[in-house]
Design a protein around this motif. Sequence first.
Motif, PDB file in Angstrom:
ATOM      1  N   LYS A   1      26.844  49.245  38.674  1.00 29.92           N
ATOM      2  CA  LYS A   1      26.502  47.966  38.043  1.00 29.92           C
ATOM      3  C   LYS A   1      27.220  47.808  36.707  1.00 29.92           C
ATOM      4  O   LYS A   1      27.775  46.741  36.393  1.00 29.92           O
ATOM      5  CB  LYS A   1      24.987  47.876  37.855  1.00 29.92           C
ATOM      6  CG  LYS A   1      24.510  46.526  37.366  1.00 29.92           C
ATOM      7  CD  LYS A   1      22.987  46.458  37.380  1.00 29.92           C
ATOM      8  CE  LYS A   1      22.496  45.069  36.975  1.00 29.92           C
ATOM      9  NZ  LYS A   1      21.026  44.968  37.051  1.00 29.92           N
ATOM     10  N   MET A   2      27.223  48.874  35.906  1.00 30.26           N
ATOM     11  CA  MET A   2      27.857  48.807  34.589  1.00 30.26           C
ATOM     12  C   MET A   2      29.367  48.614  34.724  1.00 30.26           C
ATOM     13  O   MET A   2      29.965  47.798  34.013  1.00 30.26           O
ATOM     14  CB  MET A   2      27.550  50.077  33.795  1.00 30.26           C
ATOM     15  CG  MET A   2      26.101  50.200  33.362  1.00 30.26           C
ATOM     16  SD  MET A   2      25.784  51.743  32.476  1.00 30.26           S
ATOM     17  CE  MET A   2      26.922  51.589  31.102  1.00 30.26           C
ATOM     18  N   LYS A   3      29.976  49.351  35.645  1.00 31.42           N
ATOM     19  CA  LYS A   3      31.421  49.250  35.814  1.00 31.42           C
ATOM     20  C   LYS A   3      31.824  47.848  36.273  1.00 31.42           C
ATOM     21  O   LYS A   3      32.801  47.280  35.789  1.00 31.42           O
ATOM     22  CB  LYS A   3      31.902  50.293  36.821  1.00 31.42           C
ATOM     23  CG  LYS A   3      31.875  51.727  36.311  1.00 31.42           C
ATOM     24  CD  LYS A   3      32.900  51.929  35.211  1.00 31.42           C
ATOM     25  CE  LYS A   3      32.956  53.401  34.780  1.00 31.42           C
ATOM     26  NZ  LYS A   3      33.918  53.598  33.669  1.00 31.42           N
ATOM     27  N   ILE A   4      31.064  47.301  37.219  1.00 28.94           N
ATOM     28  CA  ILE A   4      31.386  45.964  37.717  1.00 28.94           C
ATOM     29  C   ILE A   4      31.230  44.931  36.607  1.00 28.94           C
ATOM     30  O   ILE A   4      32.090  44.078  36.399  1.00 28.94           O
ATOM     31  CB  ILE A   4      30.499  45.604  38.920  1.00 28.94           C
ATOM     32  CG1 ILE A   4      30.865  46.492  40.119  1.00 28.94           C
ATOM     33  CG2 ILE A   4      30.658  44.134  39.291  1.00 28.94           C
ATOM     34  CD1 ILE A   4      29.979  46.262  41.329  1.00 28.94           C
ATOM     35  N   GLN A   5      30.115  45.018  35.856  1.00 26.61           N
ATOM     36  CA  GLN A   5      29.901  44.032  34.801  1.00 26.61           C
ATOM     37  C   GLN A   5      30.939  44.167  33.693  1.00 26.61           C
ATOM     38  O   GLN A   5      31.389  43.170  33.118  1.00 26.61           O
ATOM     39  CB  GLN A   5      28.491  44.174  34.232  1.00 26.61           C
ATOM     40  CG  GLN A   5      28.089  43.005  33.332  1.00 26.61           C
ATOM     41  CD  GLN A   5      28.136  41.668  34.052  1.00 26.61           C
ATOM     42  OE1 GLN A   5      27.412  41.450  35.010  1.00 26.61           O
ATOM     43  NE2 GLN A   5      29.006  40.770  33.592  1.00 26.61           N
ATOM     44  N   GLU A   6      31.331  45.415  33.388  1.00 26.85           N
ATOM     45  CA  GLU A   6      32.378  45.611  32.386  1.00 26.85           C
ATOM     46  C   GLU A   6      33.674  44.949  32.840  1.00 26.85           C
ATOM     47  O   GLU A   6      34.373  44.312  32.040  1.00 26.85           O
ATOM     48  CB  GLU A   6      32.611  47.110  32.160  1.00 26.85           C
ATOM     49  CG  GLU A   6      31.508  47.796  31.360  1.00 26.85           C
ATOM     50  CD  GLU A   6      31.742  49.292  31.275  1.00 26.85           C
ATOM     51  OE1 GLU A   6      32.800  49.762  31.770  1.00 26.85           O
ATOM     52  OE2 GLU A   6      30.882  49.993  30.718  1.00 26.85           O
ATOM     53  N   ALA A   7      33.993  45.120  34.123  1.00 19.31           N
ATOM     54  CA  ALA A   7      35.205  44.490  34.642  1.00 19.31           C
ATOM     55  C   ALA A   7      35.090  42.975  34.620  1.00 19.31           C
ATOM     56  O   ALA A   7      36.043  42.268  34.270  1.00 19.31           O
ATOM     57  CB  ALA A   7      35.474  44.988  36.060  1.00 19.31           C
ATOM     58  N   LEU A   8      33.908  42.453  34.989  1.00 18.71           N
ATOM     59  CA  LEU A   8      33.718  41.004  35.002  1.00 18.71           C
ATOM     60  C   LEU A   8      33.821  40.410  33.600  1.00 18.71           C
ATOM     61  O   LEU A   8      34.346  39.311  33.416  1.00 18.71           O
ATOM     62  CB  LEU A   8      32.351  40.668  35.614  1.00 18.71           C
ATOM     63  CG  LEU A   8      32.173  40.962  37.106  1.00 18.71           C
ATOM     64  CD1 LEU A   8      30.732  40.677  37.524  1.00 18.71           C
ATOM     65  CD2 LEU A   8      33.129  40.147  37.945  1.00 18.71           C
TER      66      LEU A   8
END
Length: 436
Positions: A402-409
Motif C-alpha cells: 500500500k505504501m509503495k503504491i501510494q508513494e508512486a501515485l
Amino acid sequence: MIKRTLVFVLLFGLVCCEEDVAPPQAEAQNPTLQGQKKLSENIMSILEHYKQEDPVGLPGAPIPDPMDIPEFSHSFSVGRMNFKNVKMYGLKRFKIDHISVDVNALKVEAELVIDKLDVRGNYTLSTWLSRSAGPYTVKLTDVDIVAIARLEVIRNGSLEAQEIDMDIRFKDIAMDFQNLGFFANMFQGMMNSVGTIVFDSIKPFVLAEANTNIRNDVNKEVRKIPKTFPNSISPLDDVMHEIRKKVRGMGMDPYKIPDYNNSVGVFDIFLTHTWLYGLGSFHRTKDVKFEFRNRTIRALLEVGTGTIKGTSNWEISLVAGIVTRSGSVAFSVDYIRSQINISQSLAEDVPPSLDDIQVELGNIQIRFDGLGTVDYAIEFGVNVLPNLLRYQIMDALETPIKMKIQEALDQVNMNKIIHENAEKLDNMKIEELQNL
C-alpha cells in the motif's frame, strides 16, 4: 509502471481523436506526423477539456457535423415519400456517460448520450390524389449510443480491430413537415410514423459509417505498435510474463519477511528468519479493467500466485523466559492474492488515488522440525502458529504494498509527465513505443 498505465489509458482514448492539422513541413520532417495533430497536444487538450464542469464532445474527434445522408425513399399504401439533401446535426454534441476497458479481452464498451439530434432535408410525397414537397425536420431527444469494440491478435502477431457492435436509441421524437397542406389531416396516421421511418432509414448508414471510420482509425494506430504478440495468450498475459522476469531479476523471490513477535496467553512467540519462495510466480487472476465515468478513470487489477512455500524459525517463551522451546517450521500457503483499485481524476490537477487494496491469503499448512517429544509446543504449533504466520505475512505484504503504491501515485503528475515526454510522444519512434 503506474505512470505508464495511466498514460496508456489516455492514449487508448485518443485513437479516434486526431485532426488533419500537421503542416507540410512537419510531415516532411517526421512521417509519423503525417495527417495528424501532435499527440502531446491532443492529450493536453483532452485533459483541459475534462476540467470543465459539463464537458461536451471531445477535442479533435473526427466526427462530421452535419453528416450527409444518402437519399432514400419509403412506400406507403397511399403513395411514396422521397427524401433528399438529408443531413444530421448534433453528432459532435455527445457526452461520455462511461467507457469500460477490459484489457485482457481487448474489449471496450462505451455509452454516449446526446441531448438532441436534428435530421433536416427535403421531402416529396406523391399519392394517387396529388403531390406535395418541402423542407422537413425530425428532432430526436435523449439519444443514447452504445458501442462495443474489440481488438484481436491476428496470424502475424499484430493487433487488429474487429467489427464494432453499435446501436442508437432515443427517448422522444418530434417532426415538422412543411407544405403538407390537407395531407397532414387526411393521412394523419401515416404521418405519425414518418419520423420513426426517417430514423430507421438513416440508422444503418450512420452505424456503418461509424464502424468503418473507427475501425480504420484504430487499425492505423495499432499498426504503429512494433511489438507482436502470440495468439495463444492475451497481450496482457504476455506483458505479465515480462514483469515476472523483472521481479525475479530484482531479487524479490525469495522474499525475506521482517521478524515478528506476539503474545498468546502466557506464551511469548517469536518468528524470525521467515522466507517466502514463489512470489515471482504471480499472474493475473481476474480481468484488468478500466472505467471512465464522471471525469474520472478507475482501474481494477487483481493478481495472485500459486502455492507459496516458506520457512521460519520459531521460539516459544513461557513464564517470562524461564521455559523456552525453539525450532524451525516449513509451511505452504495455497495462494496470495492482491486486488488494487486506483482512480485518476481528469477534472483536477491531483495525483491518482489508491482507493482500496485487499490482500488475501489461502490456507496455511505447516510442518515442524526439531520439536522432539510430543508436548505443549506441538499443540501450540498446530493450533496457533498458522494464524501467527498469517498475521506476519499480511503485515509484511499489505502495508508495504500500500505504501509503495501510494508513494508512486503521489509522484504522478499527468501534465508534467506529458510535458516532459512531449517530444517522445510526438515523434512516436519505434524505440519510444517499445519503452512505452
